[in-house]
Write an enzyme that holds these catalytic residues in place. Structure first.
Site, short mmCIF file in Angstrom:
data_model
loop_
_atom_site.label_atom_id
_atom_site.label_comp_id
_atom_site.label_asym_id
_atom_site.label_seq_id
_atom_site.Cartn_x
_atom_site.Cartn_y
_atom_site.Cartn_z
N LYS A 151 41.71 36.45 38.77
CA LYS A 151 42.93 36.54 38.91
C LYS A 151 43.26 36.46 40.38
O LYS A 151 42.98 37.44 41.03
CB LYS A 151 43.77 37.24 37.89
CG LYS A 151 45.24 37.04 38.23
CD LYS A 151 46.21 37.95 37.08
CE LYS A 151 47.74 37.84 37.05
NZ LYS A 151 48.26 38.75 36.06
N SER B 277 51.28 36.76 33.05
CA SER B 277 50.82 35.95 34.34
C SER B 277 49.32 35.57 34.52
O SER B 277 49.24 35.01 35.46
CB SER B 277 51.28 36.82 35.42
OG SER B 277 50.90 38.07 35.45
N SER C 298 50.44 40.52 30.26
CA SER C 298 49.88 39.31 31.04
C SER C 298 48.60 38.95 30.65
O SER C 298 48.01 38.02 31.36
CB SER C 298 50.31 39.63 32.43
OG SER C 298 51.60 39.40 32.81
#
Length: 458
Positions: free
Chosen positions: A72, A147, A171
């Site tokens: 990420k 996210s 997330s």
């Protein structure tokens, strides 16, 4: 043999036995990225193959040797752009790896790229105004969740063999559920946050997204461990997350979440899938008991207050100097967070303490708690009520950020429209093994983990 259909543990064993080379694994992922990333936008930055050297010879025995891992774009990666999905960090090139990235490299993993994220991780749609929207591979008109949406999409489509994400209100688990893969949020303090762009110092967690439960166990084995330079990291005995996966479920107790907090929010198809999952676990020998969890509503609300207030604190100078550099939705959340009073924040912290105690009492009686990961399937990325629908996604995940409990999401079926549904399994602090064991038992009795979005095979 199609390498992108195999789990991380399958691939590791093939490499160890020399049936497949590490370069074959990487090539399979790069082919998927080349074909699918222009449509799905899972990656912000792809590491060029020639810059992704294999670990030194003689290290084939390390647990992730040659395995392509997506990261990420909140984790610092030495020499690789780390944007946080933000205009503020668009040209940021870290000089050091995040602690977790360092551990993955040391375990032999190859960093194949940096995945798309909701801007500064403050949102769940992954509709990023600076780097473009990430799209759900089961229906590209819908959100993959966020996210950590790019990480989930990369794993679901074979663009990476595993990925790492962050979780402040859901997330990791939300995109895992919406994309039909496995997501694990460990206990708060289990995995170091050093080198990860913060959203909330009090609620952030780092964890893996994988195809199968055993892959998540292996990734946690690598990622976990004490980091004396991270004030949130707790010194505990090393966990062994893989060896007990096959232990029997006979006689283990599961609380099945009921009450208005669950039933007023969840779509009928979601509730039906979770009920069927509970029956399957019961067939494996678990004792299932309905438990009212309405107290989690206040925990979810408190998590939202703390997330926005903590985010506003961390980004206060950026919000003051260049508010226009934030996307409209993120700027609104930060401004809301900045406007909370100290009394409102104190009340949220009090709710945190009370919710932790309620959960302690719950897990004195039960091994795990089972409930939906999300109350609804993947909402549309755009259109009327798209943002409002997306805000519902954190309802069942946020309480376990507030309490810091380990929580696992595993695929447990599909809606009539073909959208994935996630089953969430929560355990007491430091009992990731318990959640993983229950998830593995369910996985072995079902077929959901073998299914992939059609776009991945086009």
């Amino acid at each position: 043999m199609k390498l992108d259909t195999l789990s991380l543990t399958n691939q590791r064993d093939l490499v160890k036995s020399s049936e497949v080379s590490a370069s074959d694994l990487a090539s399979a992922c790069y082919r998927q990225i080349e074909r699918l990333n222009p449509t799905l936008n899972a990656f912000i930055t792809v590491v060029e193959p020639e810059k992704n050297a294999l670990p030194p010879s003689g290290t084939q025995s390390v647990p992730l040797y040659g395995i392509p891992i997506a990261v990420k774009d909140l984790y610092d990666t030495k020499g690789i752009r780390t944007t946080g999905g933000s205009k503020f960090f668009a040209d940021n090139i870290p000089t050091e790896d995040a602690f977790v990235v360092h551990k993955i490299k040391r375990a032999g993993g190859q960093i194949i790229g940096k995945t798309n994220t909701h801007e500064i991780a403050l949102g769940v749609t992954n509709n990023n105004p600076h780097f473009g929207a990430c799209r759900n591979p089961w229906d590209i008109t819908r959100t993959p969740g966020g996210s950590s949406g790019g990480s989930a999409v990369a794993v679901a489509t074979g663009m990476a063999m595993a990925a790492i994400g962050t979780d402040t209100g859901g997330s990791i688990r939300i995109p895992a559920a919406l994309c039909g893969v496995v997501g694990l949020k460990p206990t708060y303090g289990r995995v170091s946050l050093r080198g990860i762009l913060p959203l909330s110092w009090n609620l952030d967690h780092a964890g893996p997204i994988t195809r199968k439960v055993e892959d998540a166990a292996l990734m946690l084995q690598v990622m976990g461990g004490y980091d004396e330079q991270d004030p949130a990291c707790v010194k505990t005995l090393p966990g062994d997350y893989s060896s007990h996966l096959i232990d029997s479920m006979q006689g283990r107790k599961a609380a099945f979440a009921i009450g208005s907090f669950i039933e007023e929010a969840a779509d009928a198809e979601i509730l039906e899938a979770i009920c069927k999952a509970a029956k399957i676990l019961e067939e494996q020998g678990m004792i299932i008991t309905e438990v009212n969890v309405d107290f989690l509503k206040e925990a979810a609300l408190a998590n939202a207050v703390m997330t926005q207030a903590d985010g506003a604190a961390f980004h206060r100078e950026r919000l003051k100097e260049h508010p226009d550099w934030f996307g409209a939705d993120v700027r609104q959340r930060l401004e809301t967070g900045a406007a909370f009073t100290s009394s409102e924040y104190a009340l949220a912290r009090r709710t945190q303490v009370e919710a932790r105690r309620r959960c302690e009492n719950l897990f004195d009686q039960y091994d795990v708690l089972i409930l939906p990961t999300t109350p609804i399937p993947a909402p549309f990325l755009e259109g009327e009520n798209a943002v409002e629908r997306a805000r519902q996604l954190t309802r069942f995940t946020a309480p376990f950020n507030l309490t810091g409990l380990p929580a696992l999401s595993v695929p447990c079926g599909f809606t009539k429209d073909g959208l994935p549904i996630g089953l969430q399994i929560v355990a007491r602090p430091w009992n990731e093994s318990g959640a993983l064991r229950a998830g593995y038992a369910y996985q072995q009795a079902t077929e959901w983990h073998t299914l992939k979005p059609q776009i991945a095979s086009l």
